[in-house]
Design a protein around this motif. Structure first.
Motif: not given
Lengths: 468, 468
Positions: A2-4, A32, A244
């Motif tokens: 999972d990304r932020s 990024d 996300v």
């Protein structure tokens, strides 16, 4: 996994890639900080060439967007030319007056002065809507023109004008009985320019500026959730379970996806639900189905010097254009055959544009293409007609992530806000979820340059919002 | 002989006669209450047929107004047809695509895609003036189009587009270097319809409703004087010394007469002078000189099936279009030859439209017509060319009461109010002196139906003003 990120972009078509490129080139957002979530296994959206291996003549056919429209003001065209990335040889004005055929054969458009009547009928649209609030379909307006002005029209003009005006179905992609008469009166600014280099070239340029690490393929978003006021984040979840979190989301999925309910497969769940005005906008527009059938032949058996051939339909009621077995009747729909043999000089090649619902049928039954087009194309033959050695059919209506070609205004009943005003509403309340794509813009609606400009617009919005 | 009436109308052209007819048919004004003062020995203004005796083929040629323009909305046309006074056989759409010639011969307009470029150049006008306040001439706008878009134009297209766009001189009647680019972008609403019955028929209809006793011929008005506030009357004096007092005056003289100073012959003395805003309006418009040359021949040596032939000019600087001896150089001006042989089927007959300043020259030197047109018309010959057996030339520029054809907007420098707003000012302060005619109206400006509608407008105004 999972990304932020700062900005999540849903969809890697022209508008999504252009938004990403604009954000990255601003210098204030690093690679990024953004992610582009793409549902399919490739980027490009509704820009796609057939594989060269599919062609027996070695031609990469653009199955989606092909032309530069509005060439006087087309931002993409002018940018590419200005930067020297596109040259004179890469573009071709395929706008020579072409011959028009019907089931009765060659139509003497000039001799019957039908071109003048078409111009006049188009002017009548303006007159018709001048003091009228309610909409009407293109078909209704043309019928009213013939009714009011029959004494100025010859019998032949009365017979042919309705059939000729269905030519516009090859622009708006839906039947004349459905298309909004009010919306089609806006013309293009300038001639149409065939992009010989194809728009894949534009995609490649954009893609060079957006690192692979920014793009997540095969990630169809299934939900968009605004988290609590305090957190001020939006969470996206994809079908694969990827989550996300982002400060801003730019939604560039086709209108056809926005029209699906969250509970439907391929639909997006919005939490909270999209505001009423946004839903109304989405429901008020429709998604057309302009399609393409590519036919390759051993020889050129039509006039090699023509840019294209227009075939107008017979007068058949819209409920009666398919047989009981579901196959289309011959000459039930207009068709435009673009003479690729003139452009590419590589052998016999025609690219035929089709409107809905013929497109839907042929994309579902590509093997029926020649059966439908043989009697139609017999009319344009100047040498013995041949069977094709190869057929390539677009597949947009059958692709669950695309579901057609582009947005179109349907005739609305009663008083309605116009597209321009309604577009202002196409955002979610707190201004962190934004929309881009050909359906979100007035100048260039339905076109690549419209999608491109909308990508710039939303990226610029996000950059400004982040500053403040 | 001096008279006192309720309404005096200056000019017995279409607008004056229609105003008189509207007043009389209201039932509130008797024939003794109005007078129409006409400077010439006949009524009709800029509607005039040649005498049948002038034609060797028995054709009454309309030397002034001929077509019904704006046929979708033309009030006169629709009224005449609705009342059965005009029939299908009396009208003819002479709008078939005609061939175009230059000094080099037949021009392949379609093959060179020049028609598409003309459409695009016309769209460019809209773009050019979108965010611009100042005006520019038609010629300047076309040159700017070519400059900005040369990379999209072939060498031939660049060579021909300026010459082709001079076609519009046959609409606005003045050189492209002078005509307002801003004004010509308004198109007509509907096709143009040749009035085979000629507008004299309309004049006769109007004249039947206006008794002879209401019309004073040979009475050129030389002064318009508003008497003292207390008397509230206007006194008109004519060159013959006739004095008429009236409560209201409707001035329908051509713009060319309004442009003369009161001290000039044929000018009108205004006391008090016309207000500044009215004078500005009059100075801001110009008066064009579209002319006609009728050529009759023993045989038809051109293609009998064409409606008309367009001849485009050579590229010659506007200062260099006449020789040192004052005669026009061949191909210095555009010309449109209307094929009357197709319409009337009575032998060889062409009616050629000419723009200023060629019109001025030919109307002054009608015997030079064939000398100018022979090399031009040689281009359209498909049989051996013959000398004409008869020539009839219009005389509008030489008629001191007319002085040209109709009003036209010249390119203005700097910020200017537009025509529409300025028209509001075309009246004298106290609302008893009114203006009508083709130059006083926006919809139908320069046309018979515009003049007609302006006559109704002013008569209706007077009727309402008299009530209150």
């Amino acid at each position: 996994m999972d990304r932020s990120v700062k900005v999540a972009i849903i969809g890697a078509g022209v508008s999504g890639l252009k938004a990403a490129e604009t954000l990255l080139s601003s210098g204030t957002i690093s690679k990024d900080d953004i992610v582009v979530l793409e549902a399919q296994d490739h980027f490009g959206g509704r820009i796609q060439n057939s594989d060269v291996s599919q062609s027996k003549l070695g031609i990469p056919y653009a199955l989606g967007a092909l032309w530069f429209h509005d060439s006087l003001v087309n931002s993409v065209l002018h940018e590419l030319l200005d930067s020297g990335l596109l040259n004179d040889e890469d573009i071709y004005y395929d706008d020579k007056d072409g011959p028009t055929y019907s089931s009765e054969g060659l139509l003497d458009v000039s001799g019957l002065k039908l071109n003048r009547v078409m111009e006049e009928a188009s002017q009548f649209f303006e007159l018709y809507f001048k003091d009228r609030c309610s909409d009407a379909s293109c078909d209704e307006v043309v019928k009213e023109y013939v009714k009011r002005h029959s004494r100025f029209l010859t019998i032949e003009q009365q017979q042919y004008i309705g059939r000729l005006m269905r030519y516009y179905e090859l622009w708006y992609g839906v039947p004349a009985e459905k298309a909004s008469g009010r919306e089609i009166i806006d013309g293009h600014m300038g001639r149409n320019l065939l992009n010989k280099k194809s728009y894949c070239f534009l995609l490649d340029l954009l893609k060079k500026k957006v690192p692979d690490s920014c793009i997540a393929l095969n990630q169809a978003v299934k939900s968009v959730t605004q988290l609590s006021e305090s957190e001020k984040k939006i969470e996206l979840e994809t079908k694969t379970g990827l989550k996300v979190k982002a400060d801003f989301v730019i939604v560039t999925v086709p209108l056809s996806i926005l029209k699906l309910k969250g509970s439907e497969e391929f639909g997006i769940n919005w939490s909270p639900p999209l505001p009423r005005s946004t839903q109304d906008f989405i429901n008020g527009l429709d998604f057309a189905a302009l399609g393409k059938v590519v036919l390759e032949f051993d020889n050129v058996w039509w006039d090699i010097n023509e840019d294209h051939f227009l075939i107008i339909p017979d007068e058949i009621d819209s409920n009666d254009r398919f047989r009981a077995d579901g196959t289309p009747k011959p000459f039930a729909f207009p068709a435009l055959a673009v003479n690729y043999s003139k452009i590419y000089k590589k052998g016999g090649s025609l690219v035929i544009l089709t409107p809905a619902p013929l497109t839907n049928f042929l994309e579902l039954n590509p093997d029926q293409s020649w059966k439908y087009f043989k009697p139609v194309l017999e009319k344009i033959a100047v040498e013995p007609i041949e069977d094709p050695i190869n057929t390539i059919t677009s597949n947009w209506t059958q692709n669950p992530y695309i579901r057609g070609s582009y947005s179109v205004s349907l005739a609305k009943r009663g008083n309605e806000d116009n597209h321009k005003n309604v577009l202002e509403e196409l955002r979610i309340g707190n201004d962190v979820i934004r929309f881009a794509g050909e359906h979100t813009i007035v100048e260039g609606a339905g076109c690549v340059h419209g999608a491109y400009d909308s990508g710039i617009r939303e990226a610029t919005y996000v950059l400004n919002a982040m500053k403040s």
